[in-house]
Design an enzyme around this catalytic site. Structure first.
Site, PDB file in Angstrom:
ATOM      1  N   ILE A 146       0.831  -1.425   0.064  1.00 35.90           N
ATOM      2  CA  ILE A 146      -0.170  -0.045   0.225  1.00 35.90           C
ATOM      3  C   ILE A 146       0.896   1.178  -0.122  1.00 35.90           C
ATOM      4  O   ILE A 146       0.500   2.344  -0.018  1.00 35.90           O
ATOM      5  CB  ILE A 146      -1.182   0.073   1.272  1.00 35.90           C
ATOM      6  CG1 ILE A 146      -0.182  -0.116   2.447  1.00 35.90           C
ATOM      7  CG2 ILE A 146      -2.011  -0.964   1.054  1.00 35.90           C
ATOM      8  CD1 ILE A 146      -1.301  -0.089   3.649  1.00 35.90           C
ATOM      9  N   GLY A 147       2.215   1.093   0.000  1.00 38.17           N
ATOM     10  CA  GLY A 147       3.067   2.245  -0.312  1.00 38.17           C
ATOM     11  C   GLY A 147       4.420   1.861  -0.210  1.00 38.17           C
ATOM     12  O   GLY A 147       4.983   1.051   0.370  1.00 38.17           O
ATOM     13  N   GLY A 192       8.605   3.769  -0.761  1.00 37.43           N
ATOM     14  CA  GLY A 192       9.442   4.998  -0.972  1.00 37.43           C
ATOM     15  C   GLY A 192      10.661   4.775  -0.659  1.00 37.43           C
ATOM     16  O   GLY A 192      11.104   3.515  -0.457  1.00 37.43           O
ATOM     17  N   TYR A 213      12.496   5.098   2.173  1.00 36.27           N
ATOM     18  CA  TYR A 213      12.587   4.455   3.333  1.00 36.27           C
ATOM     19  C   TYR A 213      12.351   2.886   3.259  1.00 36.27           C
ATOM     20  O   TYR A 213      12.897   2.178   4.123  1.00 36.27           O
ATOM     21  CB  TYR A 213      11.580   4.967   4.490  1.00 36.27           C
ATOM     22  CG  TYR A 213      10.378   4.670   4.220  1.00 36.27           C
ATOM     23  CD1 TYR A 213       9.600   3.548   4.843  1.00 36.27           C
ATOM     24  CD2 TYR A 213       9.487   5.391   3.305  1.00 36.27           C
ATOM     25  CE1 TYR A 213       8.599   3.132   4.398  1.00 36.27           C
ATOM     26  CE2 TYR A 213       8.247   5.044   3.195  1.00 36.27           C
ATOM     27  CZ  TYR A 213       7.815   3.954   3.699  1.00 36.27           C
ATOM     28  OH  TYR A 213       6.633   3.438   3.482  1.00 36.27           O
ATOM     29  N   VAL A 229       5.523  -0.552   2.638  1.00 42.20           N
ATOM     30  CA  VAL A 229       4.365  -1.032   3.599  1.00 42.20           C
ATOM     31  C   VAL A 229       3.441  -1.975   2.897  1.00 42.20           C
ATOM     32  O   VAL A 229       2.905  -1.820   1.795  1.00 42.20           O
ATOM     33  CB  VAL A 229       3.749   0.281   4.336  1.00 42.20           C
ATOM     34  CG1 VAL A 229       2.701   0.040   5.051  1.00 42.20           C
ATOM     35  CG2 VAL A 229       4.758   1.355   4.968  1.00 42.20           C
ATOM     36  N   ASP A 264       4.748  18.066  16.393  1.00 47.44           N
ATOM     37  CA  ASP A 264       4.295  17.913  15.096  1.00 47.44           C
ATOM     38  C   ASP A 264       2.809  17.784  14.915  1.00 47.44           C
ATOM     39  O   ASP A 264       2.728  16.830  14.178  1.00 47.44           O
ATOM     40  CB  ASP A 264       5.323  17.293  14.290  1.00 47.44           C
ATOM     41  CG  ASP A 264       5.485  17.549  12.841  1.00 47.44           C
ATOM     42  OD1 ASP A 264       4.853  18.791  12.473  1.00 47.44           O
ATOM     43  OD2 ASP A 264       5.660  16.544  12.044  1.00 47.44           O
TER      44      ASP A 264
END
Length: 580
Positions: free
Chosen positions: A93-94, A96, A98, A101, A213
């Site tokens: 689902i993701g 990048g 890093y 996922v 944040d």
């Protein structure tokens, strides 16, 4: 409406009409409470409110997997023994810089989870330290309104592992997307959302932790109105003997939600009020559907804040420690505060009174989370028994912050945190065992091959085209928004009531820009900017940026380099230079 008390009664009646679903939710909530350090029962009022659905952008289901491929794609994601067989992978689902996922199902409980593989954790000590900090904080801060780490895979080697596999609960979306997708949120939504955020913040601040944040993108959301705070990559535990300059040198602030004292290093000691300000900005965004203070730079940020709140009082100015910041605000033209009833028309007066307390310019005038929860605005929800507190975190947990760490130091500290999810191995570790990782079978080696297979198929689009998401922070699912970041759909003038809330389960029509953007994605045309700057915006394990983020003409984030600034005082230098 007095905080929506009458409609809460209506929600309760609606809940009683849905006894079957309500009992299921209650049992699930009971399991959650039993597995955490808290004894927080789901109050019927809250369960009733959560039965009122909101729109969350939906992901397309992956294409069916051919039967002869099922074993290689899903069934063999983990080894046939040990912890690895607990999870059945569904799809990526993701992805990048890093890592990647994947969505998965816990075969023991049936719960959907997100498994995040973080590549080359120790390539940069600073990023590894941030991951260590977040893993530790999410273990120590177990609360119904904070995202939870379910499990961390045991690495095959204690001293040589490079990747980490973290299992999270899977949420449907985030508050940023919920605000954009729902143009008919009701006062009851606003109240319940703010209640959950303040309840989490009360717990976080009681532990002497500052999140630092908070923003809509760092708040996960489900269609049942459940919110959870995530992304503790910038969070810090505060101790009285910690020097302020050291505490803030690595601060990467999100400007639009940044407290005014952080725009120029105004006060000598920062307090939890910096998070309260962020919550106030988020609440205002819920009320209007747009960011309250979208500053283009530090000076503009201060200008638009004072446009609404007026120039600070002489008493507040006298307490500002930074001479340049004090001089800038003193020479600013005199501004009078704008009445909140004029800025936020047709809004519950109780909500506005609380918002004024959250957005006080002087941090000492802001309400604490505990004080805000006791506000009359929450008269129909307030219940001390479901608003838990806790003792401050021990300073020993963050002793590593006081020394310079090597890669091996951070690796050992992260390994120690991983063992918290493997009690038997932790006992061996505490006894001084050197070969404990070989006493317990690890599925990570096979896990790596399975992830590589899924990543390859993901890039080829064999398991369904990945959904477009402008800002992707995982384990959140990726969703699409219009190019300008706002929902362009005109709102209807129909009466908003509990019944209409219950029907809001279908996403509204996309704007013309969004439709064009979606059709481009379907045709294989993408306009993403694969820049390292986009990927490195967050080293958080619970909400790292996983796909490229298109540059915004008015970015909300400022990047403050420790090497360039030395301390947060550098912000005041920026203010002075930009003003001149």
């Amino acid at each position: 409406m007095g905080g929506g008390g009458t409609l809460v009664d209506g929600f309760r009646r609606l809940f009683h009409r849905r006894t079957a679903s309500g009992s299921n939710q209650s049992s699930n909530a009971g399991e959650e409470a039993a597995s955490s350090d808290l004894e927080v029962a789901d109050d019927p009022d809250l369960v009733a409110l959560r039965s009122i659905r909101i729109r969350v952008p939906k992901r397309k289901m992956p294409l069916p997997v051919e039967s002869h491929k099922k074993n290689t794609v899903e069934m063999e994601f983990f080894t046939e023994y040990g912890e690895a067989s607990q999870y059945q992978i569904q799809e990526v689902i993701g992805k990048g810089s890093y890592g990647v996922v994947a969505a998965a199902v816990d075969t023991r409980t049936g719960e959907r989870v997100a498994i995040k593989k973080i590549n080359d954790v120790f390539e940069h000590v600073s990023d590894a330290t941030r991951i260590l900090r977040e893993i530790k904080l999410l273990r120590l801060l177990r609360h119904p309104d904070i995202v939870e780490i379910k499990h961390i895979m045991l690495p095959p080697s204690r001293r040589e592992f490079q990747d980490i596999y973290v299992v999270f609960e899977l949420m449907e979306s985030d508050l940023h997307q919920v605000i954009r997708a729902n143009d008919d949120l009701t006062p009851e939504h606003y109240q319940f959302f703010l209640y959950q955020l303040l309840r989490a913040l009360k717990y976080i601040h009681a532990a002497n932790v500052f999140h630092r944040d908070l923003k809509p993108k760092n708040i996960l959301a489900n269609s049942d109105c459940k919110l959870k705070i995530c992304d503790f990559g910038l969070a810090r535990a505060s101790f009285n003997d910690a020097p302020s300059a050291i505490f803030w040198t690595d601060y990467v602030a999100t400007r639009w939600y940044r407290a005014p004292e952080l725009c120029g290093s105004f006060f000598s000691k920062y307090t939890p009020a910096i998070d309260i300000w962020s919550i106030g900005c988020i609440f205002a965004e819920l009320l209007t559907g747009r960011p309250l203070f979208p500053g283009k730079n530090v000076v503009h940020q201060l200008d638009i804040i004072t446009d609404l709140l007026g120039t600070p009082s002489s008493e507040t100015l006298s307490r500002i420690r930074n001479e340049k910041a004090r001089r800038y605000l003193s020479t600013m033209r005199k501004k009078h505060a704008v009445p909140f009833s004029q800025k936020f028309r047709n809004t519950d007066p109780l909500a506005l009174r609380l918002l004024e307390r959250l957005l006080a310019f002087d941090p000492k005038d802001r309400s604490s989370a505990e004080e805000a929860l006791a506000d009359p605005y929450f008269a129909s929800l307030a219940n001390v028994e479901r608003e838990p507190s806790r003792h401050p975190i021990s300073k020993l947990e963050f002793e590593f912050e006081r020394r310079k760490l090597t890669k091996d130091d951070v690796r050992e500290l992260i390994y120690r945190e991983i063992l918290e999810y493997h009690p038997q191995m932790l006992q061996e570790y505490m006894k001084g065992g050197e070969q404990i990782s070989f006493l317990y079978p690890s599925g990570v080696d096979r896990f790596k091959r399975q992830f590589a297979h899924l990543e390859e198929n993901y890039s080829k689009g064999e398991r369904g085209s990945p959904l477009q998401r402008k800002h992707a922070s995982l384990p959140r699912e990726r969703v699409g928004v219009s190019k300008d970041g706002y929902n362009q759909q005109n709102t209807n003038d129909q009466e908003r009531s509990a019944d209409s809330v219950a029907r809001t389960t279908v996403s509204p029509p996309m704007s013309q820009d969004a439709q064009q953007h979606g059709s481009a994605g379907q045709n294989g045309v993408t306009s993403t900017d694969l820049s390292s700057r986009s990927y490195l915006k967050s080293a958080s394990i619970s909400a790292s940026k996983c796909v490229a983020v298109k540059d915004n003409k008015e970015p909300e984030d400022d990047y403050i380099s420790e090497e360039m600034e030395g301390s947060v005082d550098g912000l005041s230098e920026q203010v002075s230079r930009m003003h001149s």
